[in-house]
Design an enzyme around this catalytic site. Structure first.
Site, PDB file in Angstrom:
ATOM      1  N   HIS A 188       7.333   5.587   1.342  1.00  0.00           N
ATOM      2  CA  HIS A 188       8.041   4.351   0.982  1.00  0.00           C
ATOM      3  C   HIS A 188       9.004   4.617  -0.191  1.00  0.00           C
ATOM      4  O   HIS A 188      10.117   4.085  -0.221  1.00  0.00           O
ATOM      5  CB  HIS A 188       7.055   3.266   0.541  1.00  0.00           C
ATOM      6  CG  HIS A 188       6.099   2.815   1.598  1.00  0.00           C
ATOM      7  ND1 HIS A 188       4.755   3.113   1.552  1.00  0.00           N
ATOM      8  CD2 HIS A 188       6.285   2.067   2.717  1.00  0.00           C
ATOM      9  CE1 HIS A 188       4.146   2.560   2.601  1.00  0.00           C
ATOM     10  NE2 HIS A 188       5.044   1.928   3.329  1.00  0.00           N
ATOM     11  N   ASP A 199       8.373   5.931  11.784  1.00  0.00           N
ATOM     12  CA  ASP A 199       8.259   4.879  12.802  1.00  0.00           C
ATOM     13  C   ASP A 199       9.569   4.893  13.596  1.00  0.00           C
ATOM     14  O   ASP A 199      10.383   3.979  13.484  1.00  0.00           O
ATOM     15  CB  ASP A 199       8.006   3.533  12.125  1.00  0.00           C
ATOM     16  CG  ASP A 199       6.745   3.569  11.291  1.00  0.00           C
ATOM     17  OD1 ASP A 199       5.663   3.432  11.860  1.00  0.00           O
ATOM     18  OD2 ASP A 199       6.843   3.770  10.065  1.00  0.00           O
ATOM     19  N   GLN A 242       3.187  -8.884  13.621  1.00  0.00           N
ATOM     20  CA  GLN A 242       3.302  -7.577  14.262  1.00  0.00           C
ATOM     21  C   GLN A 242       1.950  -6.917  14.519  1.00  0.00           C
ATOM     22  O   GLN A 242       1.893  -5.780  14.977  1.00  0.00           O
ATOM     23  CB  GLN A 242       4.232  -6.661  13.477  1.00  0.00           C
ATOM     24  CG  GLN A 242       3.704  -6.152  12.157  1.00  0.00           C
ATOM     25  CD  GLN A 242       4.787  -5.443  11.379  1.00  0.00           C
ATOM     26  OE1 GLN A 242       5.756  -6.038  10.906  1.00  0.00           O
ATOM     27  NE2 GLN A 242       4.659  -4.124  11.238  1.00  0.00           N
ATOM     28  N   ALA A 263       0.864  -1.194   0.000  1.00  0.00           N
ATOM     29  CA  ALA A 263       0.000   0.000   0.000  1.00  0.00           C
ATOM     30  C   ALA A 263       0.896   1.238   0.000  1.00  0.00           C
ATOM     31  O   ALA A 263       0.801   2.107   0.860  1.00  0.00           O
ATOM     32  CB  ALA A 263      -0.968  -0.013   1.182  1.00  0.00           C
TER      33      ALA A 263
END
Ligand code: AMP
Length: 282
Positions: free
Chosen positions: A40, A153, A64, A35
Site C-alpha cells: 500500500h 490485484d 465487495q 491493514a
C-alpha cells in the site's frame, strides 16, 4: 506519533481537497481497505510522484465481500494505518463509515462486463460489482487527477482501467508493481491470517508460478504446465485451488499458449486464507 488529517464525510473530503485543487495541485487518490503494508505504501509513494496532494482512503467495503467471505474477520488497525500514511507522505485520509458510503436505500451498482467473466469474476460472485461501485463513488467523491492501483490485484486494475475509459472519467490510472516479501510472497493484508507453517508453504505459490512462467516462455502448450502447477500447489497443501490460468492481460481471456501480452494468474486457499498472484509471461 505523526499527525495526519482524517475526514469521515464526503462533504469534509471535498472541503479539504478544494483549496489544493484551486492552487493548481493535481490530486492523487490511493484507495485501500486498511491493514496497510509496504505494498500500500508504494502506492502512496507513486501517488506522491504524480500529484501535489495525496488522499488515501481506508474503507472495508462490504459490497465487495460475498456472504461466504471474511468481511467481519478482515483486519482493521486504523491507528497504525494513520501513522504509516503520515510517515509515507500522504496528505489526507478519507475513512468513511458504511452509512456514509451507502446511505439508506442505496440501490445503484456499477457493473463492468467482459473481463469480469474470467478468474475472480466467477470465483467471487459480486466482487467486481462491489469494487467497481465503490471505486466509482470514491472517484466522484475525491475527484482525483490520478489514482494508484496495485498489479497484485491485476484483474481489479484492469476492471478499473476499463470503467474509467468506458465512463469517460478524467482520471489517469497509475499501476504499481507487486511488492513482495523476501521469499516472493505478494504482500497482502490477508497474509496476517496465515499460521507460521502456512506462511512457509505460501511461498510455493510465487515459486511455482515463476517455474510455470519459464516453461511457458519456452513455448510449451499451457494445459500441461497449468496442470503441473495445480498439482504442485495441491501437494503443498493449497485447497481448494480456484484457478491457475494463462490469460491475455488486456481481455483476461484464457489462452492455450503464451503470446505477446500474456500473463499467468492463480488463486488458491491455504487454511482460511485465500491467496492470489500473477506474473507477466510475454
Ligand atoms: P486492498 O487494501 O487490499 O484493497 O488494496 C488496496 C490497493 O493496494 C489495491 O490497489 C491493491 O492492488 C494494492 N496492493 C495490495 N497489496 C499490494 C502489493 N503487495 N503490491 C502492490 N500493491 C498492492
Amino acid at each position: 506519533m505523526l499527525k495526519i488529517d482524517v475526514v469521515r464525510s464526503v462533504a469534509a473530503l471535498r472541503a479539504a481537497t478544494r483549496p489544493h485543487r484551486h492552487d493548481g495541485k493535481r490530486i492523487g487518490l490511493v484507495p485501500t481497505m486498511g491493514a496497510l503494508h509496504q505494498g500500500h505504501l508504494e502506492l502512496v509513494k507513486a501517488a506522491r510522484r504524480h500529484a501535489g496532494f495525496v488522499v488515501a482512503t481506508i474503507f472495508v467495503n462490504p459490497l465487495q465481500f460475498n456472504p461466504a467471505e471474511d468481511l467481519d474477520a478482515y483486519p482493521r488497525d486504523e491507528a497504525t494505518d494513520l501513522n504509516l500514511l503520515a510517515a509515507t507522505g500522504a496528505d489526507l485520509v478519507f475513512a468513511p463509515n458504511v452509512a456514509e458510503m451507502y446511505p439508506k436505500h442505496f440501490s445503484t451498482e456499477v457493473k463492468v462486463g467482459g473481463l469480469t467473466k474470467y478468474l475472480d469474476g466467477p470465483a467471487r460472485p459480486g466482487h467486481f460489482e462491489g469494487v467497481a461501485t465503490v471505486v466509482t463513488k470514491l472517484f466522484n467523491q475525491a475527484q482525483p487527477d490520478i489514482a494508484c492501483f496495485g498489479e497484485k490485484d491485476f484483474q481489479q486494475l484492469q476492471v478499473i482501467r476499463r470503467l474509467t475509459r468506458d465512463l469517460d472519467l478524467p482520471i489517469e490510472i497509475v499501476p504499481v508493481p507487486t511488492v513482495r516479501d523476501e521469499d516472493g510472497l505478494a504482500m497482502s493484508s490477508r497474509n496476517r491470517y496465515l499460521t507460521e507453517k502456512e506462511r512457509i508453504a505460501a511461498a510455493l505459490l510465487p515459486a511455482s508460478l515463476r517455474a510455470a512462467v519459464a516453461d511457458l516462455q519456452a513455448g510449451a502448450a499451457a494445459a500441461p504446465i497449468l496442470e503441473k502447477t495445480r498439482a504442485a500447489l495441491k501437494s503443498a497443501g493449497f485447497a481448494p485451488i480456484d484457478y491457475v490460468e494463462l490469460c491475455d492481460a488486456e481481455t483476461l481471456q484464457p489462452l492455450p499458449a503464451a503470446r505477446e501480452g500474456s500473463r499467468l494468474f492463480a488463486a488458491a486457499h491455504l487454511g482460511r486464507t485465500r491467496l492470489i498472484d500473477n506474473w507477466p509471461v510475454l
